[in-house]
Design an enzyme around this catalytic site. Structure first.
Site, PDB file in Angstrom:
ATOM      1  N   LYS A 232       0.800  -1.215   0.000  1.00  0.00           N
ATOM      2  CA  LYS A 232       0.000   0.000   0.000  1.00  0.00           C
ATOM      3  C   LYS A 232       0.846   1.284   0.000  1.00  0.00           C
ATOM      4  O   LYS A 232       0.355   2.350  -0.353  1.00  0.00           O
ATOM      5  CB  LYS A 232      -0.960  -0.009   1.197  1.00  0.00           C
ATOM      6  CG  LYS A 232      -1.992  -1.144   1.141  1.00  0.00           C
ATOM      7  CD  LYS A 232      -2.726  -1.118  -0.162  1.00  0.00           C
ATOM      8  CE  LYS A 232      -3.996  -1.961  -0.245  1.00  0.00           C
ATOM      9  NZ  LYS A 232      -3.988  -3.314   0.233  1.00  0.00           N
ATOM     10  N   HIS A 251      -7.309  -0.364  -6.424  1.00  0.00           N
ATOM     11  CA  HIS A 251      -7.360  -1.366  -5.354  1.00  0.00           C
ATOM     12  C   HIS A 251      -8.284  -2.496  -5.837  1.00  0.00           C
ATOM     13  O   HIS A 251      -9.412  -2.632  -5.379  1.00  0.00           O
ATOM     14  CB  HIS A 251      -7.913  -0.700  -4.084  1.00  0.00           C
ATOM     15  CG  HIS A 251      -7.815  -1.531  -2.850  1.00  0.00           C
ATOM     16  ND1 HIS A 251      -8.697  -1.419  -1.803  1.00  0.00           N
ATOM     17  CD2 HIS A 251      -6.938  -2.489  -2.483  1.00  0.00           C
ATOM     18  CE1 HIS A 251      -8.357  -2.261  -0.838  1.00  0.00           C
ATOM     19  NE2 HIS A 251      -7.298  -2.928  -1.239  1.00  0.00           N
ATOM     20  N   CYS A 275     -15.034  -7.680   2.301  1.00  0.00           N
ATOM     21  CA  CYS A 275     -16.288  -7.639   1.548  1.00  0.00           C
ATOM     22  C   CYS A 275     -16.322  -8.654   0.410  1.00  0.00           C
ATOM     23  O   CYS A 275     -17.131  -8.536  -0.505  1.00  0.00           O
ATOM     24  CB  CYS A 275     -16.538  -6.238   0.998  1.00  0.00           C
ATOM     25  SG  CYS A 275     -16.876  -5.042   2.285  1.00  0.00           S
ATOM     26  N   LYS A 277     -13.543  -9.643  -1.606  1.00  0.00           N
ATOM     27  CA  LYS A 277     -12.653  -9.365  -2.735  1.00  0.00           C
ATOM     28  C   LYS A 277     -11.824 -10.602  -3.116  1.00  0.00           C
ATOM     29  O   LYS A 277     -11.871 -11.057  -4.258  1.00  0.00           O
ATOM     30  CB  LYS A 277     -11.730  -8.209  -2.358  1.00  0.00           C
ATOM     31  CG  LYS A 277     -10.861  -7.718  -3.472  1.00  0.00           C
ATOM     32  CD  LYS A 277     -10.425  -6.298  -3.129  1.00  0.00           C
ATOM     33  CE  LYS A 277      -9.223  -5.847  -3.883  1.00  0.00           C
ATOM     34  NZ  LYS A 277      -8.161  -5.413  -2.956  1.00  0.00           N
ATOM     35  N   SER A 279     -12.258 -13.665  -2.212  1.00  0.00           N
ATOM     36  CA  SER A 279     -13.067 -14.838  -2.570  1.00  0.00           C
ATOM     37  C   SER A 279     -13.649 -14.697  -3.978  1.00  0.00           C
ATOM     38  O   SER A 279     -13.867 -15.696  -4.653  1.00  0.00           O
ATOM     39  CB  SER A 279     -14.147 -15.120  -1.530  1.00  0.00           C
ATOM     40  OG  SER A 279     -14.996 -14.030  -1.395  1.00  0.00           O
ATOM     41  N   ASN A 387      -7.870  -9.857  11.748  1.00  0.00           N
ATOM     42  CA  ASN A 387      -7.109  -9.427  10.573  1.00  0.00           C
ATOM     43  C   ASN A 387      -5.841 -10.281  10.386  1.00  0.00           C
ATOM     44  O   ASN A 387      -4.925  -9.885   9.698  1.00  0.00           O
ATOM     45  CB  ASN A 387      -6.737  -7.942  10.741  1.00  0.00           C
ATOM     46  CG  ASN A 387      -6.243  -7.317   9.450  1.00  0.00           C
ATOM     47  OD1 ASN A 387      -6.637  -7.721   8.361  1.00  0.00           O
ATOM     48  ND2 ASN A 387      -5.355  -6.335   9.549  1.00  0.00           N
ATOM     49  N   ALA A 388      -5.814 -11.455  11.028  1.00  0.00           N
ATOM     50  CA  ALA A 388      -4.661 -12.354  10.853  1.00  0.00           C
ATOM     51  C   ALA A 388      -4.575 -12.765   9.379  1.00  0.00           C
ATOM     52  O   ALA A 388      -5.588 -12.806   8.677  1.00  0.00           O
ATOM     53  CB  ALA A 388      -4.831 -13.587  11.731  1.00  0.00           C
ATOM     54  N   ARG A 389      -3.364 -13.050   8.925  1.00  0.00           N
ATOM     55  CA  ARG A 389      -3.150 -13.230   7.480  1.00  0.00           C
ATOM     56  C   ARG A 389      -2.269 -14.424   7.169  1.00  0.00           C
ATOM     57  O   ARG A 389      -1.549 -14.931   8.029  1.00  0.00           O
ATOM     58  CB  ARG A 389      -2.450 -11.970   6.931  1.00  0.00           C
ATOM     59  CG  ARG A 389      -3.201 -10.662   7.203  1.00  0.00           C
ATOM     60  CD  ARG A 389      -3.930 -10.195   6.013  1.00  0.00           C
ATOM     61  NE  ARG A 389      -4.801  -9.059   6.275  1.00  0.00           N
ATOM     62  CZ  ARG A 389      -5.446  -8.424   5.312  1.00  0.00           C
ATOM     63  NH1 ARG A 389      -5.313  -8.782   4.057  1.00  0.00           N
ATOM     64  NH2 ARG A 389      -6.252  -7.422   5.605  1.00  0.00           N
TER      65      ARG A 389
HETATM   66  C1  SPV Z   1      -6.283  -4.297   2.787  1.00  0.00           C
HETATM   67  O1  SPV Z   1      -6.544  -4.065   3.963  1.00  0.00           O
HETATM   68  O2  SPV Z   1      -6.875  -3.757   1.853  1.00  0.00           O
HETATM   69  C2  SPV Z   1      -5.215  -5.244   2.452  1.00  0.00           C
HETATM   70  C3  SPV Z   1      -4.260  -5.612   3.478  1.00  0.00           C
HETATM   71  O3  SPV Z   1      -5.094  -5.640   1.325  1.00  0.00           O
HETATM   72  S1  SPV Z   1      -3.135  -4.348   3.761  1.00  0.00           S
HETATM   73  O4  SPV Z   1      -1.830  -4.827   3.383  1.00  0.00           O
HETATM   74  O5  SPV Z   1      -3.219  -4.050   5.168  1.00  0.00           O
HETATM   75  O6  SPV Z   1      -3.473  -3.192   2.970  1.00  0.00           O
HETATM   76 MN    MN Z   2      -6.128  -4.322  -0.037  1.00  0.00          MN
END
Ligand code: SPV
Ligand code: MN
Length: 633
Positions: A232, A251, A275, A277, A279, A387-389
């Site tokens: 980002k 995005h 929301c 995205k 999936s 928000n775990a990834r």
């Molecule tokens: C988002 O939150 O839109 C993401 C994860 O894709 S992050 O790297 O936090 O932006």
């Molecule tokens: Mn994102």
């Protein structure tokens, strides 16, 4: 190499690393790196090339420093971010703007001199006792008109390791830059670290973006959305570059949808976080090009898109064999995967919605964890963060599209916008034309807040193009760029709006799998093979087409009653929404183009007329009789 740079590099690099800098032979890069070294004062500097051995070194160091630990399955590691460093930090993410410049009310900004003084103050001597890593990567496919070189310095081996998985190598390409100064720059330090190797001074967390010098500064944070420079951070610079050069940085996911007779149609789609995205990008039976960031350019009269990235930093919540079989398989078998902020017990990972039996205790982002553990405010700490990834290379997925790395990108047939909306938008609709889609779907996107964000749930938040957090130019200009985009296109992509969250009181009106049908309908529309009905707000599917698709794709009946409930035009809600959006733009976005208001005002008129003729809630079965007209070409 300039003498002054050589002197600085010689004091921090061994022969091998210095040799790499000499190979690159890029004065603006040397200038950036020399400044970073002088400011952050690392003990040593490691220059990462495209070689596997360099990437292996980074992974090994992430384990050695304790930023990551090994799990039972081969290739799997876990990284924890601090308890208060679990997401992007919009409040402390600001654009550095010189005196006299203003990006408008919706974008957070700070005076450039003041901001630089603050963030560079935090970065000063931040890397003492540590190694600085220099990464050189490529945004977009390599050797493509889409490629943008990017450079990051960081003292986090976790950040650098994530970049191994998430981006395409850029070292070799960097030797051939047409303009040696044309690259994005990121300077990151995790700041002071505790014994658990997480950032301590999160109150001093800053992400400051210098649009003129194309440098992003990030400090006192480790969470990837604040630190992985090519995600980002550079994305905000890319939006600015796209604005100057006449293309779009969005995005958006990019995916391929299989149509009849072997045809494939590509879509891009913008959805706010949580929301649907990823999936949608990963639908069963379709192929994925990318799940988060896309660049769109016009080539030979058509719109083309690429995935900016080469991997996924995906939300792990609810990834289980039933709801996300492909990702579940990929992250539970031996291969390189970085998990973050989930629970670990005996070297085994657990996360929210994984459908596993929870262990009695383990370690998570709060340290030692046990059921019922509370935070300082008395709130129960879940076993894993919402928000775990997981971080994984795209090439590990069986459904990666064959053109995922194609330098020319993929031709875009349709653009999809979606948000979390309980009561207004129908599950899928097509705009009347490009401008109508940009204004009433993309720029009017709203999404209801979830428990994942602080504050009340279910509050509608304005989310134009699902990109509000990253737009780096005045919003009106950003929308104008979208309006202008198809000017010299022979065919422009169709614009669709989807809503997976429509409810009747508390009950969702759709199943999670229904999106597989909506995308097939959109695929047919792009190719002129499905009909539609005209509503005051756009074009919706015919019952018979959906019935056939439900049977073909999901082997399910599609009762007409469901269709009526889902596709009823809700006039009072649509009217309030239009008025809400109009108000936001009028009050907060002074450079909104006039055509924006004209299109909203047309829509209000159509809604009023429709209510007068058909009542407040118009069933799709009455649309033929009401015979609304398509208002624009
Ligand atoms: C988002 O939150 O839109 C993401 C994860 O894709 S992050 O790297 O936090 O932006
Ligand atoms: Mn994102």
């Amino acid at each position: 190499m300039q003498e002054k740079h050589l002197k600085i590099f010689e004091s921090k690099m061994d022969e091998v690393n210095l040799g790499k800098m000499k190979e690159l032979n890029n004065d603006p890069l040397n200038e950036f790196l020399a400044d970073a070294i002088e400011l952050c004062a690392p003990d040593t500097v490691f220059v990462c090339s495209d070689d596997q051995s360099d990437m292996d070194y980074i992974r090994a160091k992430a384990l050695e420093t304790g930023e990551e630990s090994k799990l039972n399955i081969e290739g799997h590691t876990i990284h924890f971010d601090g308890l208060k460093d679990q997401g992007r930090d919009p409040l402390n993410t600001k654009y550095l703007v010189p005196e006299g410049k203003d990006l408008g009310k919706r974008l957070r900004q700070i005076n450039k001199d003041e901001g630089l003084k603050e963030v560079r103050g935090f970065l000063k001597d931040s890397m003492k006792g540590r190694e600085m890593i220099l990464r050189i990567l490529c945004l977009g496919p390599i050797n493509s008109v889409f490629s943008i070189p990017g450079v990051q310095v960081t003292d986090s081996f976790y950040v650098a390791h994530s970049e191994n998985l998430l981006y395409r190598p850029g070292f070799e390409q960097f030797k051939k830059l047409a303009d040696p100064a044309d690259f994005f720059r990121v300077m990151h330090s995790a700041g002071r670290l505790g014994d658990d190797m997480t950032s301590i001074d999160v109150d001093k967390r800053r992400v400051f973006i210098d649009l003129d010098d194309r440098i992003v500064y990030s400090t006192n944070t480790q969470y990837a959305g604040n630190t992985v420079g090519f995600k980002k951070l550079c994305f905000r610079l890319a939006i600015c570059k796209a604005d100057a050069e006449g293309w779009l940085a969005e995005h958006m996911f990019v995916m391929g949808c299989n149509g009849p007779n072997g045809r494939k149609t590509y879509f891009t789609g913008a959805f706010p976080s949580f929301c649907g995205k990823t999936s949608t990008a990963m639908l069963t039976g379709e192929t994925i090009v990318g799940d988060d960031l896309a660049y769109l350019r016009k080539v030979d009269g058509a719109a083309y898109a690429v995935n900016v990235e080469a991997g996924l930093f995906g939300i792990i919540k609810d990834v289980n064999p039933d709801d996300d079989p492909m990702i579940h398989e990929a992250i539970t078998t031996p291969r390189e995967v970085i998990f973050s902020n989930i629970l670990i017990a005996d070297g085994k990972p657990y996360w929210l919605g994984d459908k596993q039996q929870l262990p009695e205790k383990g370690v998570n982002f709060s340290g030692e964890w046990f059921p019922g553990k509370k935070d300082e405010n008395g709130n129960e700490i879940p076993h894993a963060h919402k928000n775990a990834r997981y971080t994984i290379r795209m090439s590990e997925l069986d459904n990666m599209d064959e053109k995922a790395d194609a330098p020319e990108g993929v031709k875009v047939g349709g653009i999809i916008y979606g948000g979390r909306d309980s009561d207004t938008w129908v599950p899928v609709r097509q705009s009347f034309n490009w401008a109508h889609g940009v204004v009433t779907i993309g720029a009017s996107l709203e999404s209801e807040t979830t428990a994942a964000t602080i504050g009340k749930e279910g509050v509608r938040a304005f989310q134009p193009m699902a990109n509000l957090d990253f737009i780096a130019i005045p919003l009106g200009k950003y929308i104008q760029n979208h309006l202008d985009f198809p000017a010299d296109l022979e065919t422009s992509p169709l614009i669709f709006g989807v809503n997976y969250f429509l409810r009747d009181k508390d009950k969702f009106l759709n199943n999670m799998s229904d999106k597989r049908v909506w995308v097939k309908w959109m695929e047919l529309r792009v190719n002129g093979e499905a009909g539609c009905l005209v509503t005051p707000t756009g074009l919706i599917p015919l019952y018979d087409d959906l019935k056939k698709l439900f049977s073909q794709v999901l082997e399910r009946e599609y009762p007409q009653d469901d269709y009526v409930k889902q596709f009823t035009t809700r006039i009072p809600e649509s009217m309030s929404k239009t008025e809400r959006i109009e108000k936001i733009y009028k009050e907060q976005i002074p450079d909104t183009p006039q055509v924006f208001y004209d299109l909203l005002s047309d829509q209000k008129k159509r809604l009023q007329d429709a209510a007068a003729r058909g009542g407040d809630y118009i069933s799709p079965l009455d649309l033929e009789k009401l015979a609304f007209e398509v208002p624009y070409k």
